[in-house]
Write a protein that holds these residues in place. Structure first.
Motif, PDB file in Angstrom:
ATOM      1  N   UNK A  10      -1.560   3.795 -11.013  1.00  0.00           N
ATOM      2  CA  UNK A  10      -0.876   2.832 -10.146  1.00  0.00           C
ATOM      3  C   UNK A  10      -1.997   1.680 -10.047  1.00  0.00           C
ATOM      4  N   UNK A  11      -1.743   0.049  -9.747  1.00  0.00           N
ATOM      5  CA  UNK A  11      -2.875  -0.508  -9.528  1.00  0.00           C
ATOM      6  C   UNK A  11      -2.408  -1.116  -8.223  1.00  0.00           C
ATOM      7  N   UNK A  12      -3.532  -1.747  -7.477  1.00  0.00           N
ATOM      8  CA  UNK A  12      -2.875  -2.144  -5.750  1.00  0.00           C
ATOM      9  C   UNK A  12      -4.327  -3.332  -5.862  1.00  0.00           C
ATOM     10  N   UNK A  13      -3.568  -4.975  -5.930  1.00  0.00           N
ATOM     11  CA  UNK A  13      -4.852  -6.053  -6.065  1.00  0.00           C
ATOM     12  C   UNK A  13      -4.366  -6.559  -4.996  1.00  0.00           C
ATOM     13  N   UNK A  22       2.570   1.367  -3.390  1.00  0.00           N
ATOM     14  CA  UNK A  22       1.225   2.548  -4.670  1.00  0.00           C
ATOM     15  C   UNK A  22       1.165   3.522  -4.087  1.00  0.00           C
ATOM     16  N   UNK A  26       0.833  -1.003  -0.054  1.00  0.00           N
ATOM     17  CA  UNK A  26      -0.175   0.204  -0.039  1.00  0.00           C
ATOM     18  C   UNK A  26       1.153   1.424   0.200  1.00  0.00           C
TER      19      UNK A  26
END
Lengths: 348, 505
Positions: free
Chosen positions: B342-345, B332, B329
């Motif tokens: 940005x992608x945070x998965x 990101x 996190x």
């Protein structure tokens, strides 16, 4: 040091978009994977002087939406598959009474309780009507947190333009993934619609979907059908990605459209001229965009996390003038880029 | 021809002509002879006119015989789905401060199919006037059992009479409502005689008054005649109400706290553009920006190193509780603060419960297509051995590993892969908490970036953005920002390059 964007999950971005569009009231019932929507709404709606109620059920939610929207408010609810199923009777009423509102379905896997993983099997229910009677609703299909925000923002205008419930249909992965989001400017708010039950409006205003005489109901339903044709004429929307010279046209929405883009790149590296059509609205379906590609395309490949639902619309759109193949997976697993590449190569 | 003198015309709360009724029947109502609805409608219509609230009242027509209530009432109207009037009423009532909402429902609509919506509306104490028409039968559909049908009463679905053990017993709604703290006024009345009708009139007027004064939820249950459905004549139906129904449904006031109840102040929606912007838009942090860049403040000053031109696909993995997700996190947020997409998965779904945690982060100047990092990762940040072993095969041949050297033995890696270690878990214990492990890893990440990729300008900026991201991510726990920054510095100092292969891309 400042950035123009926020890091939000898709579900939060949806709430932000709705608030910026002046959504007055949120009514909902918790469900995974749409949970962040109701939690974000519970915090932000009261903070900004809007109405928030956690309803006793999804049936309660959608009918509270009906009341608030009839009273001229911008109102919304959200749920996932099973909760949306519960709402269907009232969505039919909303369509019949022509009350504008916004409903989001963050899909999970089914049938029944299924699981909370990603599937796209609510397509038939949402895109083809869902409840009883022959109605349609515009259906936005966001594929990123940014689009969750933007489409929620646009959905209210669309709902009011056509006096109809509008769906936002996406999957749990788009709902829960965090991405950078740039917010649109908040709207300037106008007065509630003259047909709404707003003190000051003509008190003859009323909403009903009862038409006892067949001739009357025919007139009413033909007017609804004309509205749906108007949507088809004006509101088709799709992203065309590397389709100019495409011989293999992939068609995908939601999370699978994201993976399909990487697959297109890899296929092109291997000498296969692939492209992607990504419907941004599923109703009206982007027939024109697909048709325009028929001359050059050899084949269409529909990619779905369902047994194959959107594929029917693809076939209808191009009137089966080219073969349409399906690459699918169900039960909660994504189709990886490698699997997509292999799948397309197998049918190309 | 005889002439008539009108002594008392129809109430002014009715439309002069019922124009919404299909022609030619526009002077009379659609109700059966002897039905209670006509009388009740008259009481409501009279109150609408007397209280001068026609312009701000919504009369809800339910599913049941009163489905056509909007034919008659000279006010706003809506016909709701079967049983859902309470929820619709809630939405209506919350929308406008001076709206008066009258929810008018029969026994099937309210007490059977819609009881859930009803009882929760009661529990919330919405500002509504409730008129509950109890005639012990389903009238509209032709005489089936209602939840309020008496034991022994014959209906088309209880041909041998309602059986208490099989079909349940008459449902006493007023008593349930009165037992709840929120409603202000609960009374049960009957339409069996002129005297009782006048009591009903008083009760309904009081309920409407309470609603106008925003006192909360007022509920009037009306024992109402349905002579056709019950197959009785006028005298018979009054006798049925007076002698049989009132035994089960006793008349009278069950609750009245209206005098002491302070009007409910539910907020009604307001919209303020500036408030919205202030609450939702990212906050400008110019002061902080100037501190680092002084006069050279320009939007494009940072991230000039080539590395930032490429999409970076990062997998962060470890055991649950190691701070994997917060590390991802923070990364990101670092990317977002520099206007990367940005992608945070995080690992999605039931896999999360296996005691492992992992997260995909992608940062790019361009649009990010797939957010899934399951092959071709540029970087693997591993906090325990199983994670490193699991995800190493997904790392590009030119990828980078950042790992906790206190718990991981680095396996053989390819010549063009690079690994940076830091004994994060061990050093964190020295700092007082294992929670600082992920900031120590961030230090190792910074060291790797500096040694391999960054211009001096960007090196300075990289530390600045780590600090900004930490401040942002821990904004609600300000006490832990300083120790995490300390951990970051220590991590950078103690990090080491673990192999000597060629530099990656």
């Amino acid at each position: 040091m400042s950035s123009k964007s926020l890091l939000l999950c898709g579900n939060e971005a949806l709430v932000y978009g709705a608030l910026l569009a002046g959504c007055d009231a949120y009514f909902g019932y918790p469900i995974t994977p749409a949970g962040e929507i109701i939690e974000c709404a519970a915090k932000k709606f009261p903070e900004l002087g809007r109405v928030f109620i956690q309803a006793e059920s999804e049936i309660g939610s959608i009918n509270m939406v009906m009341g608030a929207a009839a009273a001229g408010q911008r109102a919304m609810t959200a749920s996932s598959g099973l909760g949306i199923s519960l709402m269907q009777e009232s969505v039919s009423y909303l369509a019949g009474m022509e009350i504008p509102c916004v409903i989001a379905d963050i899909t999970r896997s089914g049938p029944g309780i299924g699981n909370i993983s990603v599937e796209q099997s609510d397509y038939f229910q949402i895109v083809k009507g869902g409840g009883h009677g022959g109605y349609r609703c515009p259906v936005f299909a966001p594929a990123s947190a940014q689009e969750m925000c933007d489409m929620a923002f646009r959905a209210f205008d669309m709902a009011e333009k056509y006096r109809t419930p509008v769906y936002i249909l996406t999957d749990g992965m788009i709902g829960q993934m965090m991405e950078s989001v740039t917010l649109p400017e908040p709207i300037e708010k106008s007065a509630p619609a003259p047909y709404s039950l707003t003190p000051g409006n003509a008190r003859t205003n009323h909403f009903t979907s009862i038409y006892l005489e067949a001739e009357e109901l025919e007139k009413k339903n033909e007017a609804l059908l004309a509205k749906y044709r108007e949507m088809e004429a004006n509101d088709q929307d799709a992203e065309l990605w590397k389709t100019d010279d495409a011989e293999i046209v992939l068609v995908a929405y939601g999370i699978m459209s994201r993976l399909a883009k990487n697959a297109v790149d890899e296929l092109r590296e291997r000498g296969i001229k692939a492209g992607l059509v990504r419907p941004k609205l599923l109703f009206p379906f982007p027939k024109n965009a697909l048709n325009a590609l028929v001359d050059r395309a050899k084949k269409f490949v529909c990619i779905e996390l369902s047994g194959g639902q959107m594929i029917e619309d693809v076939k209808l759109a191009i009137e089966c003038r080219r073969p349409v193949e399906l690459i699918h997976r169900v039960g909660g697993k994504l189709i990886s880029v490698d699997e997509l590449v292999a799948g397309v190569k197998a049918v190309a | 021809m005889k002439t008539f003198r009108v002594l008392k015309d129809r109430p002014a709360g009715f439309f002069p002509e019922f124009e919404k009724r299909p022609a030619p029947l526009r002077r009379n109502m659609h109700y059966c002879p002897g039905c209670g609805h006509g009388v009740l409608h008259k009481i409501v219509a009279e109150a609408l006119a007397d209280f001068d609230i026609k312009d701000r009242t919504t009369f809800i027509s339910p599913v049941g015989c009163a489905v056509f209530g909007y034919y008659y009432m000279d006010c706003f109207g809506i016909s709701t789905p079967h049983g859902r009037a309470p929820a619709v009423a809630t939405g209506l009532s919350r929308a406008h401060r001076d709206s008066v909402v009258i929810s008018y429902q029969g026994d099937g609509d309210l007490a059977a199919i819609g009881f859930n919506e009803f009882i929760h509306t009661v529990n919330r104490g919405e500002n509504l006037c409730y008129i509950f028409v109890n005639n012990a039968i389903y009238g509209m559909t032709g005489g089936q059992m209602a939840p309020t049908t008496l034991v022994g009463q014959k209906t088309s679905t209880t041909p041998n009479g309602r059986c208490a053990t099989e079909d349940g017993i008459p449902f006493r709604v007023a008593e349930i409502v009165a037992s709840q703290p929120n409603p202000v006024y609960v009374e049960r009345v009957a339409l069996s005689s002129p005297k009782e009708i006048m009591k009903a009139r008083a009760a309904i007027r009081k309920a409407i008054k309470n609603t106008m004064e925003r006192k909360g939820l007022s509920f009037v249950e009306v024992l109402s005649p349905c002579p056709i459905g019950l197959k009785k004549d006028a005298a018979g139906i009054s006798k049925f109400i007076d002698e049989e129904m009132t035994k089960i449904f006793p008349l009278g006031k069950l609750k009245d706290v209206a005098a002491e109840r302070v009007p409910a102040e539910h907020p009604v929606p307001v919209y303020d553009c500036e408030k919205v912007r202030a609450a939702l838009f990212p906050q400008e942090n110019r002061a902080e920006k100037e501190e680092f860049f002084g006069e050279k403040l320009r939007e494009d000053i940072y991230n000039e190193s080539e590395i930032f031109e490429k999409e970076r696909r990062i997998k962060v993995a470890g055991a649950g509780g190691q701070g994997v997700l917060s590390l991802a996190y923070i990364i990101a947020h670092m990317a977002r603060l520099r206007n990367f997409n940005v992608t945070y998965l995080p690992t999605y779904g039931p896999e999360m419960r296996g005691g492992t945690a992992d997260c995909s982060v992608v940062a790019s100047r361009r649009e990010i297509a797939s957010p899934i990092v399951d092959s071709n990762a540029n970087m693997l940040i591993a906090l325990n051995q199983p994670s490193l072993d699991k995800y190493l095969p997904q790392l590009k041949p030119t990828g980078i590993i950042v790992y906790d050297s206190s718990s991981i033995t680095l396996p053989e890696i390819s010549e063009r892969q690079v690994a940076y270690g830091v004994p994060a878990a061990q050093l964190a214990v020295g700092l007082g908490s294992t929670r600082y492990g992920n900031s120590l890893i961030l230090g190792a990440l910074a060291k790797m970036m500096e040694e391999l990729f960054l211009t001096p300008e960007d090196t300075k900026d990289f530390s600045a953005v780590v600090e900004a991201a930490l401040r942002e991510c821990f904004a609600d726990k300000p006490k832990i920002i300083a120790p995490n920054l300390e951990a970051f510095r220590l991590g950078k100092e103690k990090a080491f390059r673990a192999n000597t292969g060629k530099n990656p891309e």
